[in-house]
Design a protein around this motif. Structure first.
Motif, PDB file in Angstrom:
ATOM      1  N   ASP A  53      33.642  17.059  15.701  1.00 46.62           N
ATOM      2  CA  ASP A  53      33.882  15.760  15.093  1.00 46.62           C
ATOM      3  C   ASP A  53      33.485  14.695  16.107  1.00 46.62           C
ATOM      4  OD1 ASP A  53      34.907  17.057  12.889  1.00 46.62           O
ATOM      5  OD2 ASP A  53      36.989  16.871  13.549  1.00 46.62           O
ATOM      6  N   ILE A  54      32.751  13.701  15.629  1.00 40.97           N
ATOM      7  CA  ILE A  54      32.186  12.683  16.512  1.00 40.97           C
ATOM      8  C   ILE A  54      32.758  11.318  16.136  1.00 40.97           C
ATOM      9  CG2 ILE A  54      30.051  11.571  17.269  1.00 40.97           C
ATOM     10  CD1 ILE A  54      28.586  14.183  16.606  1.00 40.97           C
ATOM     11  N   GLY A  55      33.073  10.543  17.145  1.00 35.49           N
ATOM     12  CA  GLY A  55      33.536   9.178  16.943  1.00 35.49           C
ATOM     13  C   GLY A  55      32.797   8.233  17.863  1.00 35.49           C
ATOM     14  N   THR A  56      33.292   7.003  17.917  1.00 34.75           N
ATOM     15  CA  THR A  56      32.686   6.010  18.807  1.00 34.75           C
ATOM     16  C   THR A  56      33.771   5.027  19.223  1.00 34.75           C
ATOM     17  OG1 THR A  56      30.768   4.557  19.077  1.00 34.75           O
ATOM     18  CG2 THR A  56      32.004   4.375  17.000  1.00 34.75           C
ATOM     19  N   LEU A  57      33.456   4.164  20.162  1.00 33.51           N
ATOM     20  CA  LEU A  57      34.430   3.228  20.702  1.00 33.51           C
ATOM     21  C   LEU A  57      35.014   2.322  19.616  1.00 33.51           C
ATOM     22  CD1 LEU A  57      32.608   2.102  23.979  1.00 33.51           C
ATOM     23  CD2 LEU A  57      34.519   3.708  23.781  1.00 33.51           C
ATOM     24  N   ASP A  58      36.316   2.063  19.726  1.00 33.48           N
ATOM     25  CA  ASP A  58      37.009   1.119  18.845  1.00 33.48           C
ATOM     26  C   ASP A  58      36.928   1.507  17.370  1.00 33.48           C
ATOM     27  OD1 ASP A  58      37.617  -0.523  21.085  1.00 33.48           O
ATOM     28  OD2 ASP A  58      35.629  -1.433  20.951  1.00 33.48           O
ATOM     29  N   GLU A  59      36.814   2.792  17.118  1.00 30.86           N
ATOM     30  CA  GLU A  59      36.767   3.287  15.745  1.00 30.86           C
ATOM     31  C   GLU A  59      37.782   4.411  15.609  1.00 30.86           C
ATOM     32  OE1 GLU A  59      35.564   3.502  11.764  1.00 30.86           O
ATOM     33  OE2 GLU A  59      35.003   2.021  13.285  1.00 30.86           O
ATOM     34  N   ALA A  60      38.637   4.338  14.600  1.00 31.70           N
ATOM     35  CA  ALA A  60      39.635   5.385  14.383  1.00 31.70           C
ATOM     36  C   ALA A  60      38.940   6.715  14.123  1.00 31.70           C
ATOM     37  CB  ALA A  60      40.528   5.013  13.203  1.00 31.70           C
ATOM     38  N   PRO A  61      39.499   7.815  14.615  1.00 33.26           N
ATOM     39  CA  PRO A  61      38.851   9.108  14.443  1.00 33.26           C
ATOM     40  C   PRO A  61      38.952   9.625  13.011  1.00 33.26           C
ATOM     41  CG  PRO A  61      40.998   9.394  15.472  1.00 33.26           C
ATOM     42  CD  PRO A  61      40.751   7.914  15.394  1.00 33.26           C
ATOM     43  N   ALA A  62      37.917  10.336  12.592  1.00 37.16           N
ATOM     44  CA  ALA A  62      37.926  11.056  11.312  1.00 37.16           C
ATOM     45  C   ALA A  62      38.249  10.145  10.130  1.00 37.16           C
ATOM     46  CB  ALA A  62      38.902  12.233  11.377  1.00 37.16           C
ATOM     47  N   GLU A  63      37.586   8.995  10.093  1.00 38.15           N
ATOM     48  CA  GLU A  63      37.730   8.067   8.975  1.00 38.15           C
ATOM     49  C   GLU A  63      36.362   7.794   8.370  1.00 38.15           C
ATOM     50  OE1 GLU A  63      40.396   6.938   7.615  1.00 38.15           O
ATOM     51  OE2 GLU A  63      41.944   7.427   9.108  1.00 38.15           O
ATOM     52  N   GLU A  64      36.327   7.598   7.049  1.00 34.84           N
ATOM     53  CA  GLU A  64      35.062   7.354   6.379  1.00 34.84           C
ATOM     54  C   GLU A  64      34.380   6.087   6.899  1.00 34.84           C
ATOM     55  OE1 GLU A  64      33.542   6.538   1.834  1.00 34.84           O
ATOM     56  OE2 GLU A  64      35.155   8.013   2.141  1.00 34.84           O
ATOM     57  N   SER A  65      35.157   5.170   7.478  1.00 36.70           N
ATOM     58  CA  SER A  65      34.587   3.932   8.019  1.00 36.70           C
ATOM     59  C   SER A  65      33.597   4.199   9.151  1.00 36.70           C
ATOM     60  CB  SER A  65      35.699   3.019   8.532  1.00 36.70           C
ATOM     61  OG  SER A  65      36.485   3.671   9.516  1.00 36.70           O
ATOM     62  N   PHE A  66      33.622   5.405   9.724  1.00 34.60           N
ATOM     63  CA  PHE A  66      32.640   5.756  10.756  1.00 34.60           C
ATOM     64  C   PHE A  66      31.218   5.586  10.232  1.00 34.60           C
ATOM     65  CE2 PHE A  66      30.123   9.164  12.942  1.00 34.60           C
ATOM     66  CZ  PHE A  66      30.107   8.588  14.203  1.00 34.60           C
ATOM     67  N   GLU A  67      31.054   5.730   8.918  1.00 31.48           N
ATOM     68  CA  GLU A  67      29.734   5.603   8.296  1.00 31.48           C
ATOM     69  C   GLU A  67      29.096   4.249   8.572  1.00 31.48           C
ATOM     70  OE1 GLU A  67      28.040   6.496   3.838  1.00 31.48           O
ATOM     71  OE2 GLU A  67      29.696   5.074   4.044  1.00 31.48           O
ATOM     72  N   GLY A  68      29.889   3.221   8.794  1.00 32.40           N
ATOM     73  CA  GLY A  68      29.353   1.877   8.995  1.00 32.40           C
ATOM     74  C   GLY A  68      29.085   1.524  10.442  1.00 32.40           C
ATOM     75  N   THR A  69      29.184   2.471  11.362  1.00 35.61           N
ATOM     76  CA  THR A  69      29.015   2.173  12.782  1.00 35.61           C
ATOM     77  C   THR A  69      27.578   2.429  13.243  1.00 35.61           C
ATOM     78  OG1 THR A  69      29.577   4.427  13.488  1.00 35.61           O
ATOM     79  CG2 THR A  69      31.403   2.857  13.193  1.00 35.61           C
ATOM     80  N   PRO A  70      27.161   1.776  14.335  1.00 41.94           N
ATOM     81  CA  PRO A  70      25.859   2.092  14.937  1.00 41.94           C
ATOM     82  C   PRO A  70      25.761   3.551  15.357  1.00 41.94           C
ATOM     83  CG  PRO A  70      26.688   0.004  15.788  1.00 41.94           C
ATOM     84  CD  PRO A  70      27.812   0.608  14.995  1.00 41.94           C
ATOM     85  N   ALA A  71      26.895   4.153  15.729  1.00 46.21           N
ATOM     86  CA  ALA A  71      26.872   5.559  16.132  1.00 46.21           C
ATOM     87  C   ALA A  71      26.447   6.446  14.975  1.00 46.21           C
ATOM     88  CB  ALA A  71      28.254   5.977  16.646  1.00 46.21           C
ATOM     89  N   PHE A  72      26.983   6.191  13.784  1.00 45.86           N
ATOM     90  CA  PHE A  72      26.597   7.001  12.632  1.00 45.86           C
ATOM     91  C   PHE A  72      25.124   6.776  12.292  1.00 45.86           C
ATOM     92  CE2 PHE A  72      25.817   7.603   8.116  1.00 45.86           C
ATOM     93  CZ  PHE A  72      26.226   8.917   7.962  1.00 45.86           C
ATOM     94  N   ALA A  73      24.685   5.530  12.344  1.00 45.43           N
ATOM     95  CA  ALA A  73      23.280   5.241  12.047  1.00 45.43           C
ATOM     96  C   ALA A  73      22.372   5.990  13.017  1.00 45.43           C
ATOM     97  CB  ALA A  73      23.034   3.733  12.122  1.00 45.43           C
ATOM     98  N   TRP A  74      22.768   6.044  14.290  1.00 41.57           N
ATOM     99  CA  TRP A  74      21.957   6.758  15.280  1.00 41.57           C
ATOM    100  C   TRP A  74      21.936   8.250  14.964  1.00 41.57           C
ATOM    101  CZ3 TRP A  74      21.730  10.650  18.744  1.00 41.57           C
ATOM    102  CH2 TRP A  74      20.749  10.575  19.738  1.00 41.57           C
ATOM    103  N   LEU A  75      23.089   8.815  14.620  1.00 37.14           N
ATOM    104  CA  LEU A  75      23.152  10.239  14.273  1.00 37.14           C
ATOM    105  C   LEU A  75      22.298  10.538  13.039  1.00 37.14           C
ATOM    106  CD1 LEU A  75      26.958  10.855  14.812  1.00 37.14           C
ATOM    107  CD2 LEU A  75      25.115  11.970  16.090  1.00 37.14           C
ATOM    108  N   ARG A  76      22.392   9.693  12.042  1.00 34.02           N
ATOM    109  CA  ARG A  76      21.611   9.895  10.810  1.00 34.02           C
ATOM    110  C   ARG A  76      20.120   9.969  11.116  1.00 34.02           C
ATOM    111  NH1 ARG A  76      22.355   4.874   7.880  1.00 34.02           N
ATOM    112  NH2 ARG A  76      20.666   4.235   9.279  1.00 34.02           N
ATOM    113  N   ASP A  77      19.664   9.161  12.076  1.00 38.19           N
ATOM    114  CA  ASP A  77      18.235   9.090  12.375  1.00 38.19           C
ATOM    115  C   ASP A  77      17.794  10.103  13.427  1.00 38.19           C
ATOM    116  OD1 ASP A  77      18.109   6.964  10.603  1.00 38.19           O
ATOM    117  OD2 ASP A  77      18.206   5.430  12.175  1.00 38.19           O
TER     118      ASP A  77
END
Length: 266
Positions: free
Chosen positions: A211-235
């Protein structure tokens, strides 16, 4: 015996941890852990069973020889040097012998796997240290996944994106503990299964998922989808062998998990 700084040896009942990674729970434990080359830790509840010291094995519980699985664990400890020579990638997986008994205790049988289209997942017999998670806990993955994670994390950081591990390998016993704690709070097995895979069916057992998260983001929440970290992983994640296991409307009936990624490389 040489100190093994990056290798966890796994047996059905007991894990063999390298020295220097486990926290002391008492003054007695602190003295033993400070000198231990390896620590034998019971998987069911995390109890420290023995410390492998330079002068020999120190029992940390009464009647150590009566602990379930101790002979298997001591045999694995004796062969650690051989494991290191063969290489972590060649050690294989643990048998699934005792898992069915644990599933039956939850009222589950093979129909769960058929219903969810999830396979039973064996635990690896050895795992590599892949760094530390957000909570400073050792992060264990199989060796190729550990190498890929470190490379991917470093590449993201080079582009200004922080990827944090939330969790990696989990044993069957750990997953069973999740169910036991939630049942104690009054939840039914069916209710728990809407958010947690049954013991033996979680990708985390394989040591290839995290499970991957990023700074200032609650773990294991669907809101992770809106982070730069998720965008980087997607690409970029596929270039490192990682795929998102549970997209929306996945065939397993598992809720959308943009934080959960599985290593499919070799």
């Amino acid at each position: 015996m040489r100190r093994s700084s990056r290798l966890l040896i796994n047996t059905p009942d007991i894990e063999i941890w390298p020295g220097g990674l486990l926290s002391a729970r008492s003054n007695h434990d602190a003295r033993a852990l400070s000198r231990a080359q390896h620590v034998l830790r019971r998987k069911r509840d995390g109890l420290y069973l023995a410390a492998d010291l330079p002068e020999g094995l120190l029992a940390m519980v009464p009647r150590l020889r009566h602990e379930p699985g101790i002979e298997t664990a001591l045999g694995a400890l004796d062969h650690l040097t051989e494991h290191r020579r063969v290489g972590i990638d060649a050690i294989g997986e643990l048998p699934l012998d005792f898992l069915h008994e644990r599933l039956h205790a939850l009222g589950l049988d093979d129909s769960y796997g058929e219903r969810t289209n999830l396979p039973l997942v064996a635990e690896p017999a050895a795992l590599a240290l892949a760094g530390f998670d957000r909570y400073r806990r050792p992060l264990w993955l199989v060796s190729p996944a550990a190498r890929a994670w470190r490379s991917m994390q470093a590449a993201a950081m080079h582009e200004g994106v922080v990827l944090e591990a939330i969790s990696g390998y989990r044993s069957h016993d750990y997953q069973l503990g999740i169910f036991e704690r939630k049942r104690a709070r009054g939840l039914s097995v069916e209710e728990i299964l809407t958010v947690n895979a049954a013991p033996g069916y979680s990708e985390h057992h394989s040591g290839r998922a995290l499970d991957i998260g990023t700074l200032d983001e609650a773990p294991a929440e669907e809101s992770f989808e809106g982070t730069p970290a998720f965008a980087w992983l997607r690409d970029n994640a596929s270039g490192y062998g990682f795929v998102m296991s549970y997209p929306r409307d996945n065939p397993h009936g598992i809720v959308y998990e943009p934080w959960h990624w599985r290593f499919e490389g070799h």
